[in-house]
Design a protein around this motif. Structure first.
Motif, PDB file in Angstrom:
ATOM      1  N   MET A   1      -4.535 -20.908  20.810  1.00  0.00           N
ATOM      2  CA  MET A   1      -3.641 -20.120  21.657  1.00  0.00           C
ATOM      3  C   MET A   1      -2.202 -20.328  21.203  1.00  0.00           C
ATOM      4  O   MET A   1      -1.789 -21.435  20.895  1.00  0.00           O
ATOM      5  CB  MET A   1      -3.787 -20.574  23.119  1.00  0.00           C
ATOM      6  CG  MET A   1      -2.927 -19.781  24.096  1.00  0.00           C
ATOM      7  SD  MET A   1      -3.059 -20.416  25.780  1.00  0.00           S
ATOM      8  CE  MET A   1      -4.791 -20.137  26.066  1.00  0.00           C
ATOM      9  N   LYS A   8      -2.432 -15.919  28.872  1.00  0.00           N
ATOM     10  CA  LYS A   8      -2.955 -15.124  27.758  1.00  0.00           C
ATOM     11  C   LYS A   8      -4.287 -14.500  28.151  1.00  0.00           C
ATOM     12  O   LYS A   8      -5.182 -15.177  28.671  1.00  0.00           O
ATOM     13  CB  LYS A   8      -3.147 -15.981  26.516  1.00  0.00           C
ATOM     14  CG  LYS A   8      -3.627 -15.165  25.311  1.00  0.00           C
ATOM     15  CD  LYS A   8      -3.650 -15.967  24.042  1.00  0.00           C
ATOM     16  CE  LYS A   8      -4.077 -15.087  22.862  1.00  0.00           C
ATOM     17  NZ  LYS A   8      -4.095 -15.823  21.588  1.00  0.00           N
ATOM     18  N   ILE A  10      -7.625 -13.711  27.273  1.00  0.00           N
ATOM     19  CA  ILE A  10      -8.519 -14.220  26.240  1.00  0.00           C
ATOM     20  C   ILE A  10      -9.808 -13.418  26.142  1.00  0.00           C
ATOM     21  O   ILE A  10     -10.583 -13.608  25.212  1.00  0.00           O
ATOM     22  CB  ILE A  10      -8.842 -15.714  26.469  1.00  0.00           C
ATOM     23  CG1 ILE A  10      -9.491 -15.941  27.844  1.00  0.00           C
ATOM     24  CG2 ILE A  10      -7.589 -16.570  26.332  1.00  0.00           C
ATOM     25  CD1 ILE A  10      -9.965 -17.373  28.072  1.00  0.00           C
ATOM     26  N   SER A  11     -10.037 -12.507  27.090  1.00  0.00           N
ATOM     27  CA  SER A  11     -11.240 -11.689  27.035  1.00  0.00           C
ATOM     28  C   SER A  11     -11.017 -10.396  27.807  1.00  0.00           C
ATOM     29  O   SER A  11     -10.363 -10.395  28.856  1.00  0.00           O
ATOM     30  CB  SER A  11     -12.435 -12.454  27.629  1.00  0.00           C
ATOM     31  OG  SER A  11     -13.592 -11.644  27.665  1.00  0.00           O
ATOM     32  N   TYR A 156      -8.568 -20.797  34.585  1.00  0.00           N
ATOM     33  CA  TYR A 156      -8.995 -19.471  34.146  1.00  0.00           C
ATOM     34  C   TYR A 156      -9.043 -18.547  35.354  1.00  0.00           C
ATOM     35  O   TYR A 156      -9.417 -18.949  36.462  1.00  0.00           O
ATOM     36  CB  TYR A 156     -10.379 -19.514  33.492  1.00  0.00           C
ATOM     37  CG  TYR A 156     -10.453 -20.393  32.268  1.00  0.00           C
ATOM     38  CD1 TYR A 156      -9.815 -20.033  31.083  1.00  0.00           C
ATOM     39  CD2 TYR A 156     -11.167 -21.590  32.294  1.00  0.00           C
ATOM     40  CE1 TYR A 156      -9.882 -20.835  29.964  1.00  0.00           C
ATOM     41  CE2 TYR A 156     -11.237 -22.399  31.183  1.00  0.00           C
ATOM     42  CZ  TYR A 156     -10.593 -22.020  30.020  1.00  0.00           C
ATOM     43  OH  TYR A 156     -10.649 -22.820  28.913  1.00  0.00           O
TER      44      TYR A 156
END
Length: 449
Positions: A1, A8, A10-11, A156
């Motif tokens: 990262m 961010k 990420i998916s 997350y």
């Protein structure tokens, strides 16, 4: 990262734009769902179609675009702000099991000179006291009450594009508009959406509602710190319950099974894999003097309607005193000294306007608040099963057990069957982490009144 990013994406689900464009077409286009999706592949009109449908007020189509965001070294204040968004999913680094003494804290970039010195002094003193308590053998779940709300959190978050748009608008124009750290995170995410899902960008504009009032000022109820014991904090009051819950369940059962093949019984309902009838029973309660840490345990239960004061309105004078610290003279002296130092330094914020606007970072995890929430009986079943277990943190466990006691007075036939898994389901799901006290626990919950 990339280290400069604190938030961010990420998916993101594959072909999210094609999926959302297909959702926009399916109501008015001939053909089956797969054919419509296949025809959306590479269609240059997808984005303009999505934006047109969104502009007309139909937002559900972008719920098919799903993002997972990694949040790195953001303040726990940011965590609390985001985790209250109940249509998102969160997994957070636990303060019960992880040592946070060297994980750092957020420093507002604009601070300098005397203000920066005072800010660092406050935070460093609390982190030092936290470390001293750990070295003295105090459990992490109790030492964490000294952690200030500037400490770094990592977690997350997964949510769909509609909810992400709501979150970003809430940051830009709602209750997060005066929080520079949140504004920086919104900038990061908006920049990534320009590449990942640009059709959401037109939605990130002010709403028509009234703008919220400015941030509450620093609040103290006492010129000296007040510490509440475990027995004094976390008072539960059941405010509202159905007048005739048994009848409501029976009506729901008849609606659920219009043929009337089976008679209604509570035993059968609780054995059901789909006890939707329980959702028809709503219970409202307050919890007085719950810690900021305790609130994080409560809000993880998504199926509730909860009213929580802003961390910006926290009373900086009121603190929890855990039993493990109260029973140990040396840690007790260290804890009291840290609380008194924090309180005296927080009082000085009034002399520094540049610092006072960041007073929410000076809140301690052990500061106390009042909350109010409404849960249905199905969510209460799950909440009590998890939180009355011996494995649960003691503060939220005390709240769950006291709530259950009052619920049993309201509707003993149902809530007399509620309790931790070993009591309500007959077995413990914790495996090798089980407390090993099944007989004692089940006896306690049989007798709870």
């Amino acid at each position: 990262m990339e280290r400069e990013l604190h938030a961010k994406i990420i998916s993101c689900n594959a072909n999210s734009e094609e999926v959302c464009a297909s959702a926009a077409r399916i109501s008015t286009t001939a053909g089956d769902a797969l054919a419509i999706f296949e025809n959306a592949g590479g269609n240059p009109k997808n984005r303009s179609l999505i934006e047109k449908v969104l502009a007309s007020g139909h937002k559900s189509l972008i719920e098919h675009a799903v993002f997972t965001i990694a949040l790195r070294d953001v303040s726990v204040f940011v965590e609390q702000f985001l985790i209250e968004c109940r249509l998102a999913s969160f997994t957070v680094k636990s303060r019960r099991y992880v040592d946070f003494s060297r994980l750092g804290y957020h420093i507002p970039p604009e601070l300098e000179g005397e203000e920066l010195t005072l800010y660092r002094r406050y935070m460093d003193e609390l982190f030092a006291a936290y470390g001293d308590l750990l070295e003295a053998g105090i459990p992490r779940e109790d030492a964490r009450f000294l952690l200030p709300y500037s400490f770094h959190s990592n977690f997350y978050c997964t949510l769909n594009a509609r909810e992400l748009g709501h979150v970003l608008c809430e940051i830009r124009y709602g209750r997060g508009r005066d929080i520079p750290e949140l504004q920086a995170l919104a900038d990061e995410l908006t920049g990534q959406l320009e590449e990942r899902f640009p059709c959401l960008l037109p939605e990130l504009r002010p709403g028509s509602g009234e703008a919220p009032a400015g941030s509450p000022l620093l609040r103290f109820s006492s010129e000296s710190p007040v510490c509440l014991s475990r027995q004094e904090a976390g008072a539960v009051t059941l405010l509202n319950a159905p007048a005739d819950p048994q009848s409501l369940l029976e009506v729901a059962h008849r609606v659920q099974q219009p043929g009337g093949e089976t008679a209604f019984t509570l035993d059968a309902l609780l054995r059901s894999r789909r006890p939707r009838e329980l959702e028809q029973l709503a219970y409202t309660f307050t919890v007085s003097d719950i810690t900021l840490s305790g609130i994080t345990h409560l809000v993880r239960h998504r199926m509730q309607s909860i009213v929580i004061p802003s961390i910006q309105s926290v009373d900086h004078s009121r603190f929890i005193l855990p039993d493990t610290i109260a029973a140990a003279p040396v840690p007790l002296e260290r804890y009291r000294r840290a609380v008194e130092t924090a309180h005296s330094l927080a009082l000085r914020l009034r002399e520094h306007p540049a610092l006072e606007k960041y007073h929410y970072y000076f809140a301690l995890s052990g500061n106390l608040m009042d909350v109010m929430t409404t849960m249905n009986a199905r969510e209460l079943q799950w909440f009590i099963r998890l939180r009355s277990c011996n494995r649960a943190q003691w503060e939220i466990r005390d709240i769950a057990v006291e709530l259950l006691r009052q619920l049993r007075q309201s509707f003993p036939e149902l809530f007399g069957r509620f309790g931790p898994s070993c009591f309500s389901a007959g077995s413990c799901p914790e495996g090798r982490l089980s407390c090993g006290q099944k007989e004692a626990v089940t006896a306690r919950f049989r007798e709870l009144r």
